[in-house]
Design a protein around this motif. Structure first.
Motif, PDB file in Angstrom:
ATOM      1  N   LEU A   7       0.728  -1.159  -0.100  1.00  0.00           N
ATOM      2  CA  LEU A   7      -0.050   0.088   0.059  1.00  0.00           C
ATOM      3  C   LEU A   7       1.040   1.260  -0.105  1.00  0.00           C
ATOM      4  O   LEU A   7       1.996   1.247   0.298  1.00  0.00           O
ATOM      5  CB  LEU A   7      -0.904  -0.022   1.283  1.00  0.00           C
ATOM      6  N   ALA A   8       0.375   2.264  -0.573  1.00  0.00           N
ATOM      7  CA  ALA A   8       0.935   3.611  -0.341  1.00  0.00           C
ATOM      8  C   ALA A   8       0.168   4.583   0.136  1.00  0.00           C
ATOM      9  O   ALA A   8      -1.107   4.449  -0.151  1.00  0.00           O
ATOM     10  CB  ALA A   8       1.703   4.313  -1.863  1.00  0.00           C
ATOM     11  N   VAL A   9       0.577   5.627   1.122  1.00  0.00           N
ATOM     12  CA  VAL A   9      -0.280   6.790   1.221  1.00  0.00           C
ATOM     13  C   VAL A   9       0.623   8.005   1.260  1.00  0.00           C
ATOM     14  O   VAL A   9       1.621   8.277   1.249  1.00  0.00           O
ATOM     15  CB  VAL A   9      -0.643   6.424   3.016  1.00  0.00           C
ATOM     16  N   ASP A  10      -0.249   8.918   0.681  1.00  0.00           N
ATOM     17  CA  ASP A  10      -0.004  10.317   0.293  1.00  0.00           C
ATOM     18  C   ASP A  10      -0.649  11.008   1.511  1.00  0.00           C
ATOM     19  O   ASP A  10      -2.112  11.193   1.204  1.00  0.00           O
ATOM     20  CB  ASP A  10      -0.485  10.567  -1.228  1.00  0.00           C
ATOM     21  N   VAL A  11       0.055  11.560   2.244  1.00  0.00           N
ATOM     22  CA  VAL A  11      -0.585  12.203   3.566  1.00  0.00           C
ATOM     23  C   VAL A  11      -0.559  13.760   3.395  1.00  0.00           C
ATOM     24  O   VAL A  11       0.184  14.465   3.003  1.00  0.00           O
ATOM     25  CB  VAL A  11       0.295  12.050   4.822  1.00  0.00           C
ATOM     26  N   GLY A  12      -1.846  14.258   3.400  1.00  0.00           N
ATOM     27  CA  GLY A  12      -2.173  15.467   3.337  1.00  0.00           C
ATOM     28  C   GLY A  12      -2.674  16.217   4.739  1.00  0.00           C
ATOM     29  O   GLY A  12      -2.822  15.270   5.528  1.00  0.00           O
TER      30      GLY A  12
END
Length: 152
Positions: A7-12
């Motif tokens: 999984l990948a997460v793009d944290v905003g």
């Protein structure tokens, strides 16, 4: 190349885009947008369990020169908390330069505009991030990015 879903997460600051890859680690695709704040780590842990992910790649926002600013510091802090929550699963930080820009232009080219684009851009950015990490691993033979040690 290691086998298993990543999984990948793009944290905003408001939303967290999540993407996943196939078990062979070839193709990344958007998965979900998680609201940032209370319960976000719980939801990410649920997604890791649900997809039996072997690792999570967290985007590390750096400037074009490679310098790290406040956004990178926030991503490192979030990745540390996520690693503490997910242990023993591996969490890695990976350079995410231009992922949101790439995702935005891809969505625009695909005819996705306005509110519809805002709803999925974080997922698309996470997919761009994960695809870059997978491609990098395939090219070098080494796992992408740096391992994050858990914190509470």
């Amino acid at each position: 190349m290691r086998q298993g879903v990543r999984l990948a997460v793009d944290v905003g600051t408001v939303r967290i885009g999540v993407a996943r890859c196939d078990p062979n680690g070839i193709l990344a695709s958007p998965l979900e947008t998680v609201k940032r704040g209370k319960g976000d780590l719980d939801r990410l842990a649920e997604l890791v369990a649900e997809h039996e992910a072997i690792e999570v790649v967290v985007g590390l926002p750096t400037s074009l020169s490679g310098r790290e600013g406040p956004a990178a510091e926030a991503a490192r802090e979030f990745a540390g908390r996520l690693a503490g929550r997910l242990a023993p699963e591996v969490v890695r930080l990976y350079d995410e330069r231009l992922t949101t820009v790439t995702a935005e232009s891809g969505l625009r080219a695909g005819g996705v505009h306005g509110q519809a684009r805002r709803k999925v851009v974080d997922q698309a950015a996470a997919a761009v991030l994960l695809q870059a990490a997978l491609d990098g691993e395939r090219l070098t033979g080494r796992p992408p990015g740096e391992i994050v040690r858990g914190s509470s």
